[in-house]
Design a protein around this motif. Structure first.
Motif, mmCIF file in Angstrom:
data_model
loop_
_atom_site.group_PDB
_atom_site.id
_atom_site.type_symbol
_atom_site.label_atom_id
_atom_site.label_comp_id
_atom_site.label_asym_id
_atom_site.label_seq_id
_atom_site.Cartn_x
_atom_site.Cartn_y
_atom_site.Cartn_z
ATOM 1 N N LEU A 128 -38.624 -27.127 42.864
ATOM 2 C CA LEU A 128 -37.537 -27.428 41.941
ATOM 3 C C LEU A 128 -37.445 -26.358 40.850
ATOM 4 O O LEU A 128 -36.345 -25.958 40.449
ATOM 5 C CB LEU A 128 -37.753 -28.810 41.321
ATOM 6 N N THR A 129 -38.589 -25.884 40.374
ATOM 7 C CA THR A 129 -38.613 -24.799 39.392
ATOM 8 C C THR A 129 -37.934 -23.552 39.949
ATOM 9 O O THR A 129 -37.137 -22.899 39.270
ATOM 10 C CB THR A 129 -40.065 -24.473 38.996
ATOM 11 N N CYS A 130 -38.243 -23.225 41.198
ATOM 12 C CA CYS A 130 -37.614 -22.070 41.850
ATOM 13 C C CYS A 130 -36.102 -22.278 41.961
ATOM 14 O O CYS A 130 -35.325 -21.323 41.813
ATOM 15 C CB CYS A 130 -38.227 -21.839 43.225
ATOM 16 N N PHE A 131 -35.695 -23.515 42.221
ATOM 17 C CA PHE A 131 -34.263 -23.818 42.297
ATOM 18 C C PHE A 131 -33.592 -23.559 40.951
ATOM 19 O O PHE A 131 -32.479 -23.010 40.897
ATOM 20 C CB PHE A 131 -34.068 -25.270 42.720
ATOM 21 N N ILE A 162 -42.241 -27.526 33.011
ATOM 22 C CA ILE A 162 -42.216 -28.765 32.223
ATOM 23 C C ILE A 162 -40.989 -29.597 32.585
ATOM 24 O O ILE A 162 -41.075 -30.809 32.811
ATOM 25 C CB ILE A 162 -42.240 -28.452 30.719
ATOM 26 N N ILE A 163 -39.831 -28.946 32.663
ATOM 27 C CA ILE A 163 -38.580 -29.647 32.980
ATOM 28 C C ILE A 163 -38.627 -30.244 34.385
ATOM 29 O O ILE A 163 -38.283 -31.415 34.590
ATOM 30 C CB ILE A 163 -37.381 -28.689 32.842
ATOM 31 N N TYR A 171 -45.039 -39.903 35.752
ATOM 32 C CA TYR A 171 -45.949 -39.652 34.638
ATOM 33 C C TYR A 171 -46.073 -38.150 34.432
ATOM 34 O O TYR A 171 -46.196 -37.403 35.384
ATOM 35 C CB TYR A 171 -47.323 -40.260 34.931
ATOM 36 N N ASN A 172 -46.038 -37.750 33.174
ATOM 37 C CA ASN A 172 -46.092 -36.322 32.890
ATOM 38 C C ASN A 172 -46.933 -36.079 31.650
ATOM 39 O O ASN A 172 -47.208 -36.981 30.866
ATOM 40 C CB ASN A 172 -44.672 -35.781 32.692
ATOM 41 N N GLU A 203 -37.701 -25.749 25.909
ATOM 42 C CA GLU A 203 -37.145 -26.749 26.816
ATOM 43 C C GLU A 203 -35.656 -26.957 26.555
ATOM 44 O O GLU A 203 -34.843 -26.969 27.495
ATOM 45 C CB GLU A 203 -37.897 -28.070 26.650
ATOM 46 N N ILE A 204 -35.275 -27.103 25.293
ATOM 47 C CA ILE A 204 -33.864 -27.310 24.949
ATOM 48 C C ILE A 204 -33.028 -26.093 25.340
ATOM 49 O O ILE A 204 -31.920 -26.225 25.879
ATOM 50 C CB ILE A 204 -33.723 -27.602 23.437
#
Length: 329
Positions: A128-131, A162-163, A171-172, A203-204
């Motif tokens: 998902l990060t790569c996406f 993180i996102i 859970y994170n 993150e924002i």
């Protein structure tokens, strides 16, 4: 929507698939464990998530299994190594074309590996990060305004991990835990609050760049996983398969790699997210097409293994177990 190496595609048969986007993803593997693989003892993924990761050409809706390209053709460190190369090369494409910030490939790979090891990030979260990195490449390349990345490579990768972890898991970690994971100073309350504030700002900033569009599911997710692995496998020079062992040799030629990165940049900037579920992309078909060219099979009893290797042979999967402590900047 063909990749630079045109994987075999076929029209969708109209079978709708869905899965839960929640996954604890934090395994209790050994020190050598990098990612939580599908269908492993350390994986807490749901059946539907394992189903999504199955190669489309061999997927069974009733009895999902782990990807054939992982289970049959690669061992766990090699599978992890390819995903790390995918991440690093996507970041390199992004920063080469859309930033003036220097890109230190070696240090970035070490940082990626260390963060993944410490956080026990799931395979799904890294995919998902790569996406998200692809989405930034695509968005910047097709923007009418001249846009560039304003934060460091390490901060961007950490922010996207993180996102994606928040999106993909029930859970994170807290921001304080993420500070520990990436080696930031938490010894004093002032430093801790400062670092937490910085992580929140990262993150924002990234969520805003992604236009709050974080969702990826069903056939789009499945096709993306196959595209991603074709992308990673393109940078392998040879996969040498013996009766009892598979060894990967990476293409270390700078000119060759730059040509591939430029080709894939053109592909990613033209890849439409909305079209990801219109066709079926199969890594298995791509893999079979490379047998005899990139993928070489040897009978151990009839070959002198020493002659099978070039003088420049380098199995970079060892890199996964030789990481150093690094900090986010």
């Amino acid at each position: 929507m063909h990749s630079p190496y045109s994987p075999s595609v076929k029209k969708e048969q109209g079978v709708a698939r869905s899965h839960s986007n929640k996954d604890t993803g934090i395994g209790n593997g050994s020190e050598c464990s990098l990612l939580t693989p599908p269908n492993s003892q350390n994986s807490t993924s749901s059946i539907d998530q394992q189903q999504i990761l199955t190669s489309p050409a061999t997927q069974s809706l009733k009895q999902p299994t782990s990807p054939d390209y992982y289970q049959a053709n690669l061992n766990k460190p090699q599978f992890n190594s390819i995903l790390v190369y995918c991440t690093s090369n996507l970041l390199k494409i992004l920063y080469t074309n859309h930033s003036t910030i220097p890109f230190d490939e070696k240090q970035i790979k070490i940082f990626i590996i260390e963060v993944l090891k410490r956080s026990k990030t799931s395979i799904q979260s890294l995919q998902l990060t790569c996406f998200y990195i692809y989405k930034l490449i695509n968005s910047f390349a097709n923007s009418q305004e001249e846009k560039s990345v304003k934060i460091s490579v390490k901060n961007l990768f950490l922010g996207l991990i993180i996102i994606s972890s928040k999106f993909n898991q029930d859970y994170n970690y807290s921001f304080k835990s993420w500070c520990k994971i990436c080696g930031l100073n938490i010894e004093t309350p002032i430093k801790l609050q400062e670092n937490i504030k910085n992580l929140k700002q990262i993150e924002i900033y990234l969520i805003d760049l992604l236009k709050f569009e974080l969702y990826l599911n069903g056939d789009k997710y499945e096709n993306w996983c196959n595209i991603l692995f074709i992308f990673g496998f393109d940078f392998i020079k040879y996969q040498k398969c013996f009766n009892s062992e598979v060894i990967i040799e990476w293409d270390l030629d700078i000119i060759s790699n730059n040509e591939k990165l430029n080709k894939w940049f053109n592909f990613f900037q033209n890849l439409k997210i909305d079209n990801l579920n219109l066709i079926k992309i199969s890594f298995e078909s791509f893999y079979k097409s490379k047998i005899g060219d990139k993928i070489l099979y040897f009978n151990e009893s009839n070959v002198n293994r020493k002659r099978c290797f070039d003088d420049n042979y380098n199995d970079n999967t060892n890199e996964l177990n030789q990481v150093k402590k690094v900090k986010a900047c």
